[in-house]
Scaffold this active site. Structure first.
Site, PDB file in Angstrom:
ATOM      1  N   GLY A  25       0.795  -1.219   0.000  1.00 48.73           N
ATOM      2  CA  GLY A  25       0.000   0.000   0.000  1.00 48.73           C
ATOM      3  C   GLY A  25       0.832   1.275   0.000  1.00 48.73           C
ATOM      4  N   MET A 102      -5.023  -7.229  -6.814  1.00 50.14           N
ATOM      5  CA  MET A 102      -4.611  -8.380  -7.623  1.00 50.14           C
ATOM      6  C   MET A 102      -5.762  -9.201  -8.219  1.00 50.14           C
ATOM      7  SD  MET A 102      -1.354  -8.260  -7.719  1.00 50.14           S
ATOM      8  CE  MET A 102      -0.801  -9.890  -8.211  1.00 50.14           C
ATOM      9  N   ILE A 104      -8.894  -9.734 -10.881  1.00 48.95           N
ATOM     10  CA  ILE A 104      -9.410  -9.212 -12.155  1.00 48.95           C
ATOM     11  C   ILE A 104     -10.927  -9.102 -12.057  1.00 48.95           C
ATOM     12  CG2 ILE A 104      -9.718  -9.836 -14.593  1.00 48.95           C
ATOM     13  CD1 ILE A 104      -6.868 -11.009 -14.442  1.00 48.95           C
ATOM     14  N   HIS A 121       0.059   0.211 -13.210  1.00 50.03           N
ATOM     15  CA  HIS A 121       0.714  -0.980 -13.741  1.00 50.03           C
ATOM     16  C   HIS A 121       2.227  -0.728 -13.834  1.00 50.03           C
ATOM     17  CE1 HIS A 121       1.120  -4.662 -16.010  1.00 50.03           C
ATOM     18  NE2 HIS A 121       1.776  -4.024 -16.958  1.00 50.03           N
TER      19      HIS A 121
HETATM   20  C1  GRF Z   1       2.846  -1.279  -7.691  1.00 42.26           C
HETATM   21  O1  GRF Z   1       4.121  -1.451  -8.232  1.00 42.26           O
HETATM   22  C2  GRF Z   1       1.775  -1.280  -8.754  1.00 42.26           C
HETATM   23  O2  GRF Z   1       2.228  -0.803  -9.978  1.00 42.26           O
HETATM   24  C3  GRF Z   1       1.436  -2.755  -8.881  1.00 42.26           C
HETATM   25  O3  GRF Z   1       1.497  -3.240  -7.575  1.00 42.26           O
HETATM   26  C4  GRF Z   1       2.434  -2.459  -6.820  1.00 42.26           C
HETATM   27  C5  GRF Z   1       1.722  -2.035  -5.560  1.00 42.26           C
HETATM   28  O4  GRF Z   1       2.629  -1.506  -4.631  1.00 42.26           O
HETATM   29  N1  GRF Z   1       0.171  -2.948  -9.525  1.00 42.26           N
HETATM   30  P1  GRF Z   1       2.136  -0.916  -3.252  1.00 42.26           P
HETATM   31  O5  GRF Z   1       1.236  -1.967  -2.590  1.00 42.26           O
HETATM   32  O6  GRF Z   1       1.379   0.351  -3.535  1.00 42.26           O
HETATM   33  O7  GRF Z   1       3.372  -0.649  -2.457  1.00 42.26           O
END
Ligand code: GRF
Length: 215
Positions: A25, A102, A104, A121
């Site tokens: 997060g 995570m 879809i 992404h």
């Molecule tokens: C990020 O790198 C984002 O691009 C990907 O998941 C990661 C999440 O990181 N989808 P965090 O939980 O915000 O530290």
């Protein structure tokens, strides 16, 4: 056309964000910091959702006294979407930000929120989200990486550049129109971890920029 124009939102009220996480997060934290620091004066986070009970993102939400909801992986996709639709309506959510989420979504669910779901992404995606190659500012043509493990796959591809993209969510995974994008150079000494760390550092301002751009 931005979210306000599409939905005719009143310019005097704060825009209400739901942020969906599955992990650390840190991008949620970047949004919280920007809001608390006055950088996004017309934005508030009204809901944080995680599909992992021990996600640090959930703790971050609670630390900042934000409503937080845990929707277990054991729920079916339909169950998750029904619950999300209920809370999005209950909390009058204007924009849904997928920041490491995570799971879809089904096309039906996405169709209920046109131009109102954005995703972060950790790779470079084209402007229109389509195609299999992307030409970086260095003129290097790199493969477009969608789906999982894209940081490791960028390293394996031998590319010298990767990055991050905030894009609108459409039914095709990681293929919606781009909102904001930033490049990150790949160093010879990079591991997946060091590279992802530098990508995340860039993402922390990219996600704030994307939200600002929308409202
Ligand atoms: C990020 O790198 C984002 O691009 C990907 O998941 C990661 C999440 O990181 N989808 P965090 O939980 O915000 O530290």
């Amino acid at each position: 056309m931005n979210v306000e124009q599409v939905h005719g939102l009143d310019a005097t009220v704060k825009r209400r964000l739901a942020v969906l996480v599955s992990g650390s997060g840190s991008n949620l934290q970047a949004l919280i910091d920007a809001i608390e620091g006055g950088e996004l004066p017309n934005i508030e986070i009204v809901l944080v959702v995680s599909n992992k009970a021990n996600a640090q993102g959930l703790q971050r939400a609670l630390t900042h006294k934000l409503p937080a909801l845990y929707l277990p992986w054991s729920l079916t996709r339909q169950e998750v979407e029904a619950k999300l639709a209920t809370v999005f309506s209950l909390f009058a959510v204007d924009l849904i930000v997928l920041a490491g989420w995570m799971r879809i979504f089904t096309p039906d669910f996405i169709g209920q929120y046109p131009n109102r779901i954005i995703n972060l992404h950790p790779a470079l995606l084209p402007d229109d989200g389509q195609g299999d190659t992307f030409t970086a500012s260095t003129s290097e043509v790199v493969p477009v990486l969608r789906g999982l493990h894209v940081v490791g796959r960028a390293l394996e591809s031998g590319a010298k550049v990767t990055g991050s993209t905030v894009h609108y969510v459409t039914p095709e995974v990681d293929a919606g129109p781009m909102l904001c994008r930033a490049e990150v150079a790949i160093e010879n000494s990079d591991t997946e971890e060091t590279l992802h760390e530098r990508i995340k550092a860039v993402e922390h301002r990219l996600i704030v920029e994307a939200v600002r751009k929308l409202f």
